[in-house]
Scaffold this motif. Sequence first.
Motif, PDB file in Angstrom:
ATOM      1  N   ASP A 152       8.864 -43.778  -1.734  1.00 34.78           N
ATOM      2  CA  ASP A 152      10.343 -43.034  -1.441  1.00 34.78           C
ATOM      3  C   ASP A 152      10.590 -41.804  -1.598  1.00 34.78           C
ATOM      4  O   ASP A 152       9.212 -41.997  -0.824  1.00 34.78           O
ATOM      5  N   ALA A 153      11.413 -41.052  -1.652  1.00 33.85           N
ATOM      6  CA  ALA A 153      11.834 -39.742  -1.275  1.00 33.85           C
ATOM      7  C   ALA A 153      11.415 -39.073  -2.124  1.00 33.85           C
ATOM      8  O   ALA A 153      11.126 -37.747  -2.233  1.00 33.85           O
ATOM      9  N   ASN A 154      10.828 -39.369  -3.347  1.00 30.86           N
ATOM     10  CA  ASN A 154      10.466 -38.800  -4.774  1.00 30.86           C
ATOM     11  C   ASN A 154       8.524 -39.123  -4.832  1.00 30.86           C
ATOM     12  O   ASN A 154       8.059 -39.112  -5.081  1.00 30.86           O
ATOM     13  N   ASP A 155       8.525 -37.119  -4.298  1.00 34.88           N
ATOM     14  CA  ASP A 155       7.046 -36.776  -4.345  1.00 34.88           C
ATOM     15  C   ASP A 155       6.174 -38.151  -3.968  1.00 34.88           C
ATOM     16  O   ASP A 155       5.705 -38.239  -3.886  1.00 34.88           O
ATOM     17  N   PRO A 156       6.353 -38.412  -2.159  1.00 32.45           N
ATOM     18  CA  PRO A 156       5.549 -39.218  -1.791  1.00 32.45           C
ATOM     19  C   PRO A 156       4.020 -38.456  -1.007  1.00 32.45           C
ATOM     20  O   PRO A 156       3.265 -38.968  -1.006  1.00 32.45           O
ATOM     21  N   ALA A 157       4.046 -37.693  -0.857  1.00 29.41           N
ATOM     22  CA  ALA A 157       2.667 -36.484  -0.912  1.00 29.41           C
ATOM     23  C   ALA A 157       1.513 -36.544  -1.731  1.00 29.41           C
ATOM     24  O   ALA A 157       0.569 -37.384  -1.848  1.00 29.41           O
ATOM     25  N   ALA A 158       2.041 -36.928  -3.192  1.00 32.81           N
ATOM     26  CA  ALA A 158       1.444 -36.829  -3.965  1.00 32.81           C
ATOM     27  C   ALA A 158       0.722 -38.727  -4.365  1.00 32.81           C
ATOM     28  O   ALA A 158      -0.096 -38.916  -4.257  1.00 32.81           O
ATOM     29  N   GLN A 159       1.612 -39.449  -3.938  1.00 31.52           N
ATOM     30  CA  GLN A 159       1.660 -41.019  -4.036  1.00 31.52           C
ATOM     31  C   GLN A 159       0.214 -40.918  -2.448  1.00 31.52           C
ATOM     32  O   GLN A 159      -0.987 -41.997  -3.426  1.00 31.52           O
ATOM     33  N   ILE A 160       0.556 -40.084  -1.974  1.00 27.66           N
ATOM     34  CA  ILE A 160      -0.396 -40.912  -0.283  1.00 27.66           C
ATOM     35  C   ILE A 160      -2.292 -40.522  -0.564  1.00 27.66           C
ATOM     36  O   ILE A 160      -2.543 -41.435   0.014  1.00 27.66           O
ATOM     37  N   ARG A 161      -1.539 -39.071  -1.555  1.00 23.60           N
ATOM     38  CA  ARG A 161      -2.993 -38.502  -1.680  1.00 23.60           C
ATOM     39  C   ARG A 161      -3.733 -39.406  -2.416  1.00 23.60           C
ATOM     40  O   ARG A 161      -4.655 -39.654  -2.615  1.00 23.60           O
ATOM     41  N   ASP A 181      14.391 -38.380   5.200  1.00 21.05           N
ATOM     42  CA  ASP A 181      15.594 -38.265   6.150  1.00 21.05           C
ATOM     43  C   ASP A 181      14.409 -37.235   7.204  1.00 21.05           C
ATOM     44  O   ASP A 181      13.358 -37.050   6.785  1.00 21.05           O
ATOM     45  N   GLN A 182      15.493 -36.984   7.928  1.00 27.58           N
ATOM     46  CA  GLN A 182      14.855 -35.943   9.176  1.00 27.58           C
ATOM     47  C   GLN A 182      14.060 -34.799   8.989  1.00 27.58           C
ATOM     48  O   GLN A 182      12.486 -34.687   8.663  1.00 27.58           O
ATOM     49  N   THR A 183      14.312 -33.633   7.613  1.00 25.16           N
ATOM     50  CA  THR A 183      13.672 -33.171   6.895  1.00 25.16           C
ATOM     51  C   THR A 183      12.494 -33.224   6.160  1.00 25.16           C
ATOM     52  O   THR A 183      11.189 -32.945   6.546  1.00 25.16           O
ATOM     53  N   LEU A 184      12.347 -34.508   5.071  1.00 29.90           N
ATOM     54  CA  LEU A 184      11.126 -35.066   5.071  1.00 29.90           C
ATOM     55  C   LEU A 184      10.007 -35.417   5.998  1.00 29.90           C
ATOM     56  O   LEU A 184       9.016 -35.037   5.918  1.00 29.90           O
ATOM     57  N   VAL A 185      10.970 -36.660   6.675  1.00 34.22           N
ATOM     58  CA  VAL A 185       9.731 -36.975   7.533  1.00 34.22           C
ATOM     59  C   VAL A 185       8.866 -35.802   8.721  1.00 34.22           C
ATOM     60  O   VAL A 185       7.726 -35.772   9.020  1.00 34.22           O
ATOM     61  N   GLU A 186       9.712 -34.289   8.621  1.00 29.41           N
ATOM     62  CA  GLU A 186       9.123 -33.493   9.730  1.00 29.41           C
ATOM     63  C   GLU A 186       8.430 -32.812   8.379  1.00 29.41           C
ATOM     64  O   GLU A 186       7.136 -32.303   8.787  1.00 29.41           O
TER      65      GLU A 186
END
Length: 329
Positions: A152-161, A181-186
């Motif tokens: 989701d939008a709650n720290d996806p970077a940590a989940q993916i890593r 949203d666009q900002t997070l996708v970028e």
Amino acid sequence: MRRTLSARHDRFALTRPFRISRGVKTAADVVTVAIGEGDVVGRGEGVPYARYGESIESALAQIEAARDFIENGGDRRALLAQLPAGAARNAIDCALWDLEARLSGESVASMIGASEPERLASALTIVIDAPEAMARAAAEVAHAPLLKVKVDANDPAAQIRAVRAAAPKAALIVDPNESWDQTLVEAMQPVLKAAEVALLEQPIPADADDWLESFKPLVPICADEAVHVATDLWRVGGRYQVVNVKLDKSGGLTAALELAHAARWAGLGLMTGCMVSSSLSIAPALHIARMSDFVDLDGPVWLKEDYPGGVRDEGGLLTPPEPGFWGTV
């Protein structure tokens, strides 16, 4: 000979909660259709989805509205004009394919000019949780060739890593289910690239994707909620690189084949997906999977109990149902 049609609500309990950005489910609620002609019966299954304004009740009502059409011999092509794309039409369409195969003695694969489905790699889903919990889940299936990571939008970077560290060799599909949203996708582009993610599935709401026309992603983006049938391709073709074909969105195998062939003609990649469902939903989807670059058909893996003779998962490799289960004699 006049046909008979029956439809019912079936519920399959899950082995554990299935958690994505828009909610959690603990059971798969489906509509099961049977269409009989004499002693021969064809079956199909649809999974109504609230995201598309569907419910068990609305799907059953749509099926009932089509009763006279079906029982008086209506065929799959004419069905496209009788019901809108969705779970109800999917269940009827797949039951008609199965019935036709059983009456004719010719398999669905033969009818569409294809080889019989074979064992193939299909994603195993890692649902949303704390990063450490997702890492543990990924470690248990790290040997699988393909994992789908729900975020989701709650720290996806940590989940993916966390998932990538636990499963360093698996290909990854990341699925935010429209929660970014666009900002997070970028902002997530370098993270996705560094984690060697193979595909980003529908990160933003389907009605807010116009900016993708000029966006150059580092990882291919797949349209899911944004595309249901072939006529949707005119809008999404310049925004996404891959389309996810689901029979419950397209309204059956008939329309799904049209979408898959149209997407290939348009130069788009293909993914085959599913809802959380039984093997009765997955068997017809295998005819799209054989054409696809990415396959995500692990719905039955989540069930406590599936139909006998259905699909089997063995370490991320999906074996088709036993002969006679669906679409074969």
